[in-house]
Design an enzyme around this catalytic site. Sequence first.
Site, PDB file in Angstrom:
ATOM      1  N   PRO A 130      -3.494   1.431  12.366  1.00 34.46           N
ATOM      2  CA  PRO A 130      -2.363   0.553  12.053  1.00 34.46           C
ATOM      3  C   PRO A 130      -1.436   1.206  11.034  1.00 34.46           C
ATOM      4  CG  PRO A 130      -4.437  -0.613  11.815  1.00 34.46           C
ATOM      5  CD  PRO A 130      -4.781   0.812  12.056  1.00 34.46           C
ATOM      6  N   SER A 131      -0.163   0.926  11.157  1.00 29.20           N
ATOM      7  CA  SER A 131       0.822   1.618  10.326  1.00 29.20           C
ATOM      8  C   SER A 131       0.637   1.341   8.847  1.00 29.20           C
ATOM      9  CB  SER A 131       2.231   1.226  10.746  1.00 29.20           C
ATOM     10  OG  SER A 131       2.395  -0.168  10.678  1.00 29.20           O
ATOM     11  N   CYS A 132      -0.045   0.237   8.525  1.00 29.57           N
ATOM     12  CA  CYS A 132      -0.120  -0.107   7.102  1.00 29.57           C
ATOM     13  C   CYS A 132      -1.262   0.600   6.394  1.00 29.57           C
ATOM     14  CB  CYS A 132      -0.223  -1.614   6.915  1.00 29.57           C
ATOM     15  SG  CYS A 132      -1.679  -2.322   7.675  1.00 29.57           S
ATOM     16  N   ILE A 133      -2.130   1.273   7.126  1.00 32.75           N
ATOM     17  CA  ILE A 133      -3.266   1.824   6.387  1.00 32.75           C
ATOM     18  C   ILE A 133      -3.472   3.321   6.542  1.00 32.75           C
ATOM     19  CG2 ILE A 133      -4.569  -0.345   6.472  1.00 32.75           C
ATOM     20  CD1 ILE A 133      -6.424   1.287   8.485  1.00 32.75           C
ATOM     21  N   LEU A 148       0.802  -1.203   0.000  1.00 36.09           N
ATOM     22  CA  LEU A 148       0.000   0.000   0.000  1.00 36.09           C
ATOM     23  C   LEU A 148       0.842   1.264   0.000  1.00 36.09           C
ATOM     24  CD1 LEU A 148      -3.016  -0.841   2.294  1.00 36.09           C
ATOM     25  CD2 LEU A 148      -3.057  -0.158  -0.088  1.00 36.09           C
TER      26      LEU A 148
END
Lengths: 404, 404
Positions: free
Chosen positions: B331-334, A233
Amino acid sequence: MHKMAEVGSTIYLDHQSAAPVFPEALEILKQYAIEPFSPSSLHQRGIHSKKVLQSALECISAFLGCEETEIVFTGGSWEAIVLGIEGFWRRNASKGKHILTTPIEQKPILLLFDKLKNEGATVSYIPVDKEGFVDPKAIEELSTSQTILCCVQWVNPEIGSIQNIQEVANLCFNKGIAFFCDGSYAAGWVPIDLKRLPISLLVVNPNQFNGPKGVGILCVKKGFEIEPIIPGLNRDFGFWGGSENLPAVLATAKAAEITSQLFKEKIEKVSYLQKLLWNDLLTHIPLIALNGPQLGFGRSIQNLNVSPEFIGGESQVLSCDLKGIMISSGPSCIQKNLRVSHVFKAVGLGYQRAVSSVRISLGITTTKEEIEKFAKIYREVVAKLREMSIGWKKYISEQAKNEE
Amino acid sequence: MHKMAEVGSTIYLDHQSAAPVFPEALEILKQYAIEPFSPSSLHQRGIHSKKVLQSALECISAFLGCEETEIVFTGGSWEAIVLGIEGFWRRNASKGKHILTTPIEQKPILLLFDKLKNEGATVSYIPVDKEGFVDPKAIEELSTSQTILCCVQWVNPEIGSIQNIQEVANLCFNKGIAFFCDGSYAAGWVPIDLKRLPISLLVVNPNQFNGPKGVGILCVKKGFEIEPIIPGLNRDFGFWGGSENLPAVLATAKAAEITSQLFKEKIEKVSYLQKLLWNDLLTHIPLIALNGPQLGFGRSIQNLNVSPEFIGGESQVLSCDLKGIMISSGPSCIQKNLRVSHVFKAVGLGYQRAVSSVRISLGITTTKEEIEKFAKIYREVVAKLREMSIGWKKYISEQAKNEE
């Protein structure tokens, strides 16, 4: 020269298998791992992470002569290779299905092409001469209107051939073919300036310039499109997923910085030591052959691949090992699988030459004392092993007869 | 408790974004990086590398309750996820094209399924309740004769829900469906014993139990076949190519060893601190809601996701940051991509609740002093931000009216 930790009484001459990491790079890695940092976080440490990531990108792009936005970090250089080749294929296969490569690429690359053949790719192999040089003109002859990609390695890790990458790159550029270059053993050892060199996709292995393991770099030049293999992402423009391995990236930048500073000094030292060693071996060991190009512009200064006649490569490695010397009987990625490597086959070196070969690979930490000590011990090892060799005894007795 | 480096005056409560690495693990990483080691080499250092790699495998397989031959190391946990899901799909799609998953998997996983849909997969989403729990029975209802894979995360990193993985695994096992479990936020925090738990493919994130970044683990249980994504020759049974990142693998084993030793103590401490903190917030901050399950068996002891009404998550994060406290707004990924996360949507928490939420995630280094100090500062931050909130002022004046 750059100081590393003490090696004790061992001599490590297997730098092209794995290289020591600069202590300064490890210090940075430690600093950014003992406390967690993530560039995706909003808080101060996240902001700091973004800032240092940006400086790292600036440093690495300066090292390669590319734009910061052209750099993709992966989990290793092999991942970067797969992303470059398979990622390019997946995105561009609709434009043509023909790929050019050489028979002396790293073995896993050749297997990757076999896989792409199952998906409809046709692959032509550019012939190499007996020193491992490809003929750039063959690219012109072999390419068709369907050719989308040409894949030529920069430095061969087994026999040390350095390709004329400028000519290959220019040719591909002029023919509108994307050019993928496996620069795993080039970065840090040959000057790289992507501003002058039209490489479309370049792979760099940070460990080979004394950066950490567990990180690879793919440089995707503007105008070339690839499909992600590990889609993500927020990282690396979606080309590679997960969150950044910030400690390893920062350590890589540090290694690039040190390498740039020491480049001239390193090249001078290592090429001097390579010449010193080869002259010593050639003078003192009868019937020893150099595999790959002669020393000079076309050969990696790290690499000496030699075959002393009548004795096996593995026994040389093991005998040296007993004396605290580490060399290799082939590149680390293939030895378990092949007795005679595909590179030896491709350059037409026979079975005997292949099985008696060892690779001695020098690095930034290698010293003159080590080279001198190694030369002496290796001489003894070869002599000892030959004492047990029927072929050698036969040769000696025939020599004696001829002299009578 | 385990000592880490001094944090200075900052308080780090963002452990589910990135966790500090055990100094002992970093020491090992350094030791095996400052001098190069490669398990593919024939010499002493190669033999030593093979030996320590083997001990690391024993240590990690004991940690997970699996066989050493079932472990595949990748360049990161996200790489392990792609290898598990896409690798399984590529090998097994001929047996059926139906996949089950949940709408609260990590976002990149859901995007990966979207990609597989383009390749002919049909994906059904197991409903989740408002605490983020999937109903295992729905697996039975949704599965068909075409279902080859069920993919359910163990611990949700955003709202902390812990699934009843034993029941899901048993159900899949009985129905002959392969079960992929994203255990990124579970390993090190919930007991894992794959001998009793029929998970077919389990992903483990070493950094979440204070191991290094740049390495991931996919456990492929005997009897399940996957296709390599980054094909290789001599490593990890060909499932993942390149040469081993030995320093990171050994550091991971060290982290697993320390985690096993400290497990009970860590769980007791962190769950105590979680309760302490939540009780404090609940007592001192009016109109604060917990997102996700109530504290206890079904909730990650690391995770508190809270929404104090009338104020934004980002302003809380930034205000805390000014006071040296690091928490997260997602969350760090989103976070860069979505204002209201897919998890909040899936569990039916409204827009207001989502935008006012912050995630406070505890870790092994978190101390009682830090929690007390954080609670006090966070209280002030919320009060201050509410002073600027029209919604809050309205609410207060209405309260006052009602009391008249």
